[in-house]
Design a protein around this motif. Structure first.
Motif, PDB file in Angstrom:
ATOM      1  N   TYR A 189     -15.277 -29.187 -31.111  1.00 49.34           N
ATOM      2  CA  TYR A 189     -14.567 -29.426 -29.841  1.00 49.34           C
ATOM      3  C   TYR A 189     -14.087 -28.097 -29.264  1.00 49.34           C
ATOM      4  N   GLN A 193     -15.236 -25.987 -25.680  1.00 52.02           N
ATOM      5  CA  GLN A 193     -14.348 -25.371 -24.685  1.00 52.02           C
ATOM      6  C   GLN A 193     -14.771 -23.929 -24.407  1.00 52.02           C
ATOM      7  N   ASP A 224     -16.449 -33.887 -23.305  1.00 55.65           N
ATOM      8  CA  ASP A 224     -16.346 -33.024 -24.480  1.00 55.65           C
ATOM      9  C   ASP A 224     -16.480 -33.797 -25.792  1.00 55.65           C
TER      10      ASP A 224
END
Length: 400
Positions: A189, A193, A224
């Motif tokens: 994750y 980003q 995401d």
């Protein structure tokens, strides 16, 4: 003499050690097997398993692919392997673009580089085929494709191993396994980003830029969580499959050296050897599905709302599908039946071409590195894993 009770317990020490005798009895005595204690069904015949893999309207993947997930009231994480059509179709078409035959061939140089790197580092007389070679090299290939920085490549493998590990008798994921799963998702994750802020030439960046049809028919970007799910899946499948297949290969060929000599004499047989390894003792033993409606099979009826083990490894040894099914033969007629070693139907392995290429290149180099070898049988150790079968340690001595 009274026959022992037929018990299929996919979480037992006996199962981890050798499930194939149990599979044979299940095919013969209980082609539709029911475990009353855990309330699940199991299919083992090739005809039944292959049909169930293709029948997504009855056998759903949306609740997960192992027993604990399917029984859980919570929805599984967003991932293509936990989807039914039409969501699965949209995601699959997107990912197929990253796994075209041309794209996989573009990875050949990387695969050769990593195979030679790790084989070049081992003791030329004694080494562990899994720990020193087949464990570390495949994860280097897939994590580079995804876009994972070098320093985290091997960490991904250790997280996967921890998340899949099960002690005998353990159905649910352990605390350590849950931590590894969370650590993996948290890491990916964060990487998503980073790639949103600074795209690169990698799979994560391409997934961020991609669009698929939404529920309203309009095109939309992946969120995401979805991208994290893809990355986690690719890292896991891309590492475990070849790791276990090559470990299994070293053991199987040591037990049947005549088959190894065939490869030494004729390297053109390597692709056929990979297919026979996938059939005879592939890394993935089974997948669990959930019945959306009542299902009729040769052995009877499966009610709606039940977990069903689709045991591909049992189907791959079905004598009704394969001649001398329990015999390992790299010269086998592969047109006889479709082995299910890399899945079947809409959930067949996305990276099958990559897995086949990696396995073939690994075997080619092992033939050069150890044309004659013996396994240290006392050091052989199997893994205890959810869905996956293979060895944790395969120590060998190279004979000069």
């Amino acid at each position: 003499m009274t026959k022992a009770e037929l018990i299929f317990d996919p979480f037992s020490e006996a199962y981890y050690d050798n499930p194939f005798d149990t599979y044979r009895r299940m095919r013969e005595e209980a082609p539709l097997y029911y475990n009353a204690e855990e309330d699940f069904y199991a299919l083992t015949r090739h005809e039944d398993v292959a049909a169930a893999f293709k029948d997504f309207e009855t056998y759903s993947s949306a609740r997960g692919c192992d027993l604990s997930m399917v029984r859980s009231p919570e929805a599984p994480p967003k991932s293509i392997i936990f989807m039914d059509p039409p969501d699965h179709r949209h995601m699959r078409s997107l990912l197929n673009k990253a796994f075209t035959p041309r794209a996989m061939q573009a990875q050949r140089a990387t695969v050769v580089e990593q195979v030679e790197r790790f084989l070049g580092d081992v003791d030329p007389d004694r080494f562990d085929v899994v720990q020193d070679f087949s464990g570390p090299f495949p994860v280097e290939v897939i994590t580079r494709m995804v876009g994972v920085p070098d320093e985290y490549h091997q960490q991904v493998r250790h997280w996967i191993d921890a998340s899949l590990h099960r002690e005998p008798g353990q159905v649910e994921i352990s605390e350590a396994g849950m931590k590894a799963t969370i650590d993996t998702a948290t890491y990916y994750y964060g990487l998503v980003q980073e790639r949103r802020a600074e795209p690169r030439d990698d799979m994560l960046s391409r997934l961020i830029a991609a669009e698929i049809p939404g529920e309203d028919g309009q095109m939309r970007r992946l969120d995401d969580i979805e991208i994290t799910g893809f990355a986690t899946l690719l890292g896991g499948a891309g590492a475990e499959t070849v790791t276990k297949l090559i470990g299994n290969a070293a053991v199987i060929f040591a037990r049947q050296p005549d088959q190894w000599r065939k490869l030494l004499d004729d390297r053109s047989k390597i692709p056929a050897a990979v297919e026979e390894l996938l059939r005879y003792e592939g890394p993935v033993q089974y997948n669990v599905r959930y019945t959306l409606k009542e299902a009729q099979v040769a052995g009877g009826t499966i009610p709606a709302g039940k977990p069903v083990f689709l045991i591909a490894a049992a189907a791959n040894r079905d004598p009704d599908a394969f001649t001398d099914a329990d015999t390992f033969d790299i010269d086998r007629d592969q047109t006889e039946a479709q082995h299910l070693g890399l899945g079947y139907g809409i959930h067949s392995c996305l990276g099958a071409a990559l897995a086949r290429m990696e396995s073939a290149i690994a075997l080619e180099h092992l033939l050069d590195f150890m044309p004659r070898y013996e396994v240290d049988w006392s050091g052989l150790q199997r893994v205890n894993m959810q869905n996956v079968s293979g060895f944790k340690n395969v120590p060998v001595r190279v004979l000069r």
